[in-house]
Write a protein that holds these residues in place. Structure first.
Motif, PDB file in Angstrom:
ATOM      1  N   GLU A 122       0.832  -1.211   0.000  1.00  0.00           N
ATOM      2  CA  GLU A 122       0.000   0.000   0.000  1.00  0.00           C
ATOM      3  C   GLU A 122       0.862   1.256   0.000  1.00  0.00           C
ATOM      4  OE1 GLU A 122      -3.527   2.107   2.695  1.00  0.00           O
ATOM      5  OE2 GLU A 122      -2.789   0.088   3.189  1.00  0.00           O
ATOM      6  N   SER A 123       1.923   1.275   0.820  1.00  0.00           N
ATOM      7  CA  SER A 123       2.800   2.454   0.870  1.00  0.00           C
ATOM      8  C   SER A 123       3.550   2.631  -0.450  1.00  0.00           C
ATOM      9  CB  SER A 123       3.798   2.315   2.029  1.00  0.00           C
ATOM     10  OG  SER A 123       3.139   2.259   3.267  1.00  0.00           O
ATOM     11  N   ILE A 124       3.991   1.527  -1.035  1.00  0.00           N
ATOM     12  CA  ILE A 124       4.666   1.600  -2.338  1.00  0.00           C
ATOM     13  C   ILE A 124       3.718   2.170  -3.387  1.00  0.00           C
ATOM     14  CG2 ILE A 124       5.773   0.253  -4.163  1.00  0.00           C
ATOM     15  CD1 ILE A 124       7.460   0.382  -1.693  1.00  0.00           C
ATOM     16  N   GLN A 125       2.470   1.711  -3.348  1.00  0.00           N
ATOM     17  CA  GLN A 125       1.476   2.192  -4.304  1.00  0.00           C
ATOM     18  C   GLN A 125       1.201   3.685  -4.103  1.00  0.00           C
ATOM     19  OE1 GLN A 125      -2.232   0.072  -4.089  1.00  0.00           O
ATOM     20  NE2 GLN A 125      -3.331   1.600  -5.323  1.00  0.00           N
ATOM     21  N   GLN A 126       1.116   4.124  -2.863  1.00  0.00           N
ATOM     22  CA  GLN A 126       0.833   5.532  -2.579  1.00  0.00           C
ATOM     23  C   GLN A 126       1.936   6.452  -3.080  1.00  0.00           C
ATOM     24  OE1 GLN A 126       0.240   5.594   1.643  1.00  0.00           O
ATOM     25  NE2 GLN A 126      -1.845   4.783   1.547  1.00  0.00           N
ATOM     26  N   VAL A 127       3.181   6.106  -2.810  1.00  0.00           N
ATOM     27  CA  VAL A 127       4.273   6.978  -3.232  1.00  0.00           C
ATOM     28  C   VAL A 127       4.416   6.947  -4.753  1.00  0.00           C
ATOM     29  CG1 VAL A 127       6.211   5.350  -3.150  1.00  0.00           C
ATOM     30  CG2 VAL A 127       6.586   7.743  -2.568  1.00  0.00           C
ATOM     31  N   THR A 128       4.114   5.816  -5.382  1.00  0.00           N
ATOM     32  CA  THR A 128       4.169   5.751  -6.845  1.00  0.00           C
ATOM     33  C   THR A 128       3.083   6.624  -7.464  1.00  0.00           C
ATOM     34  OG1 THR A 128       5.023   3.483  -6.733  1.00  0.00           O
ATOM     35  CG2 THR A 128       4.151   4.219  -8.842  1.00  0.00           C
ATOM     36  N   ASP A 129       1.881   6.558  -6.914  1.00  0.00           N
ATOM     37  CA  ASP A 129       0.800   7.427  -7.398  1.00  0.00           C
ATOM     38  C   ASP A 129       1.185   8.892  -7.254  1.00  0.00           C
ATOM     39  OD1 ASP A 129      -0.864   5.332  -8.113  1.00  0.00           O
ATOM     40  OD2 ASP A 129      -1.895   5.273  -6.180  1.00  0.00           O
ATOM     41  N   ALA A 130       1.827   9.245  -6.141  1.00  0.00           N
ATOM     42  CA  ALA A 130       2.222  10.636  -5.917  1.00  0.00           C
ATOM     43  C   ALA A 130       3.288  11.072  -6.923  1.00  0.00           C
ATOM     44  CB  ALA A 130       2.737  10.809  -4.487  1.00  0.00           C
ATOM     45  N   ILE A 131       4.217  10.169  -7.264  1.00  0.00           N
ATOM     46  CA  ILE A 131       5.250  10.492  -8.244  1.00  0.00           C
ATOM     47  C   ILE A 131       4.625  10.688  -9.624  1.00  0.00           C
ATOM     48  CG2 ILE A 131       7.234   9.557  -9.494  1.00  0.00           C
ATOM     49  CD1 ILE A 131       8.131   8.248  -6.883  1.00  0.00           C
ATOM     50  N   LEU A 132       3.747   9.785 -10.013  1.00  0.00           N
ATOM     51  CA  LEU A 132       3.141   9.858 -11.336  1.00  0.00           C
ATOM     52  C   LEU A 132       2.219  11.068 -11.476  1.00  0.00           C
ATOM     53  CD1 LEU A 132       2.307   6.086 -12.022  1.00  0.00           C
ATOM     54  CD2 LEU A 132       4.351   7.384 -12.606  1.00  0.00           C
ATOM     55  N   ALA A 133       1.592  11.490 -10.356  1.00  0.00           N
ATOM     56  CA  ALA A 133       0.690  12.643 -10.384  1.00  0.00           C
ATOM     57  C   ALA A 133       1.395  13.945 -10.011  1.00  0.00           C
ATOM     58  CB  ALA A 133      -0.485  12.399  -9.438  1.00  0.00           C
ATOM     59  N   ASN A 134       2.700  13.880  -9.723  1.00  0.00           N
ATOM     60  CA  ASN A 134       3.496  15.048  -9.337  1.00  0.00           C
ATOM     61  C   ASN A 134       2.862  15.752  -8.138  1.00  0.00           C
ATOM     62  OD1 ASN A 134       5.505  16.932  -9.267  1.00  0.00           O
ATOM     63  ND2 ASN A 134       4.841  18.052 -11.101  1.00  0.00           N
ATOM     64  N   GLN A 135       2.722  15.013  -7.040  1.00  0.00           N
ATOM     65  CA  GLN A 135       2.144  15.531  -5.798  1.00  0.00           C
ATOM     66  C   GLN A 135       3.224  15.546  -4.713  1.00  0.00           C
ATOM     67  OE1 GLN A 135      -1.051  12.707  -5.275  1.00  0.00           O
ATOM     68  NE2 GLN A 135      -2.498  13.982  -6.437  1.00  0.00           N
ATOM     69  N   PRO A 136       4.031  16.596  -4.651  1.00  0.00           N
ATOM     70  CA  PRO A 136       5.163  16.623  -3.710  1.00  0.00           C
ATOM     71  C   PRO A 136       4.730  16.522  -2.248  1.00  0.00           C
ATOM     72  CG  PRO A 136       4.809  18.774  -4.723  1.00  0.00           C
ATOM     73  CD  PRO A 136       3.973  17.810  -5.473  1.00  0.00           C
TER      74      PRO A 136
END
Length: 428
Positions: free
Chosen positions: A252-266
């Motif tokens: 879940e944490s891996i998925q969250q940080v990946t989503d943030a990277i792909l969506a450019n959500q610093p």
């Protein structure tokens, strides 16, 4: 009454037959066929990483050569006769296990050469198992050469090493070489499941996957980690306890940080890293898991019909499909390359959290760089096509030279103002 001494899992479940060796069928079947046919080499070299069965296979081979239940060497030692039991317990005088790290000098090999001349005291063969053979000195290797090439008929050498490239070619050329492979997570998971079922340990498959990932291909390491997990959790093991003990980060944490990277959500990136730090997770291990996750996204982007390539993923295949929907293969590849290049900085940094945060905050920019490179490549390709129109036959009248499209396009792309040149002002 004296309490029975506890035996650790790695020793208790050490392979006792060729069929017990996990993930090395290409080796065990070859050895069994040699024993059946009687075409047995006089020297073997077992190479591979730690904890994958090299020494265990050497002991099994020693038992197969000397098992008293058969008049000749057998591929299936009984493990009940005096010969098998003495080899298993390490008390067989004719089976000598030598540590290459502490018996590495030439005088040790000279002593071996003197003793090898004598016939076995009790068994059919004298077996010399030299572990970590690459630690021998150059002089010791030279002293071993002749004996290794033409040993007495009653002697068998089994050399084991984790650094086979350090073993001289003059030694390897005199041995039958076997390369042991690192184990896959599924293979280790199945082997660990047999152990936990026999020991009465209740544990889910995800926890076994965590243990296998931490072992990095070594079955012995996986058994040692399992021992530690049982000591921490008891006979009822939960996924959360294993993750806490090993510092593993859930999917879940891996998925969250990946989503943030792909969506450019610093801001979201910083929140996820802060949560990991507060929970005491290993940031270096988290970064490795993230790199593996991006790799899995690339695999899904190439082919959605490759489940065997995603068997070790902490994230479900449908979630991977959703994450790849909004990004191209080239952009994913750019992020992956960037993360790979940044990993040494995190490992060596005195401030791993800050380094990790800055690395993840910069990762979304790789998409923009990839788009720039793609656009620039397209501009150069168009420029090469236009350049074909500049070449005319010699008899043709002088042509108007158009402006350089590559230079103009690059100026426009970078925000510079291109200077317009009227056709009548162009040089003839």
């Amino acid at each position: 009454m004296a309490q029975e001494q506890y035996q650790v899992i790695a020793r208790k479940w050490r392979p006792q037959t060729f069929d017990d060796v996990v993930g090395q069928r290409h080796i065990t079947e070859t050895l069994k066929n040699e024993l059946r046919s009687g075409r047995i080499a006089h020297a073997f070299l077992f190479a591979g990483i730690r904890g994958i069965g090299k020494t265990s296979a050497a002991r099994i081979l020693a038992k197969a050569l000397n098992c008293q239940s058969s008049p000749t060497p057998t591929p299936e030692p009984c493990n009940q006769c005096d010969a098998c039991l003495s080899i298993k317990n390490g008390t067989a005088t004719d089976v000598m296990e030598i540590d290459g790290a502490s018996n590495r000098k030439i005088e040790h090999i000279r002593e071996l050469r003197e003793n090898i001349k004598f016939s076995p005291a009790k068994l059919r063969y004298k077996v010399y198992i030299i572990d970590e053979v690459h630690m021998l000195t150059k002089e010791a290797f030279n002293a071993l050469l002749k004996t290794l090439e033409e040993p007495p008929k009653h002697a068998i050498f089994i050399l084991a090493t984790t650094d086979d490239h350090k073993v001289p070619i003059t030694i390897t050329s005199r041995c039958q070489r076997f390369t042991f492979r690192g184990l896959g997570f599924s293979q280790m998971g199945e082997a660990l499941r047999k152990i936990t079922d026999a020991e009465g340990i209740r544990i889910d498959d995800q926890s076994l996957l965590y243990i296998a990932k931490r072992a990095e291909g070594s079955m012995r390491d996986a058994q040692s980690v399992l021992e530690q997990v049982i000591s921490f959790c008891g006979k009822d093991v939960t996924r959360e306890q294993v993750a806490e003990l090993l510092g593993m980060v859930g999917g879940e944490s891996i998925q969250q940080v990946t989503d943030a990277i792909l969506a450019n959500q610093p801001e979201r990136i910083l929140e996820v890293v802060d949560a990991l730090v507060m929970q005491g997770h290993d940031l270096e291990q988290f970064y490795k898991d993230l790199v593996e996750h991006i790799r899995n996204l690339l695999v899904v982007k190439i082919s959605s019909n490759a489940p065997q390539l995603l068997e070790n993923s902490l994230t479900a295949a449908d979630v991977l499909q959703q994450q790849t929907a909004s990004i191209s293969f080239q952009e994913l590849q750019a992020i992956f390359k960037y993360l790979i290049r940044t990993e040494p900085l995190i490992k060596q940094s005195a401030y791993p959290r800050f380094t990790l945060e800055m690395a993840l905050l910069q990762a979304p920019q790789m998409r923009a760089f990839e788009l720039f490179d793609t656009t620039l490549h397209t501009i150069h390709a168009l420029g090469e096509k236009f350049s074909a129109f500049q070449t005319l036959p010699p008899s043709a009248p002088p042509a108007i030279v158009p402006p350089d499209p590559i230079e103009d396009a690059i100026k426009i792309f970078r925000g510079a103002r291109a200077e317009a040149v009227l056709p009548e002002e162009r040089p003839q």
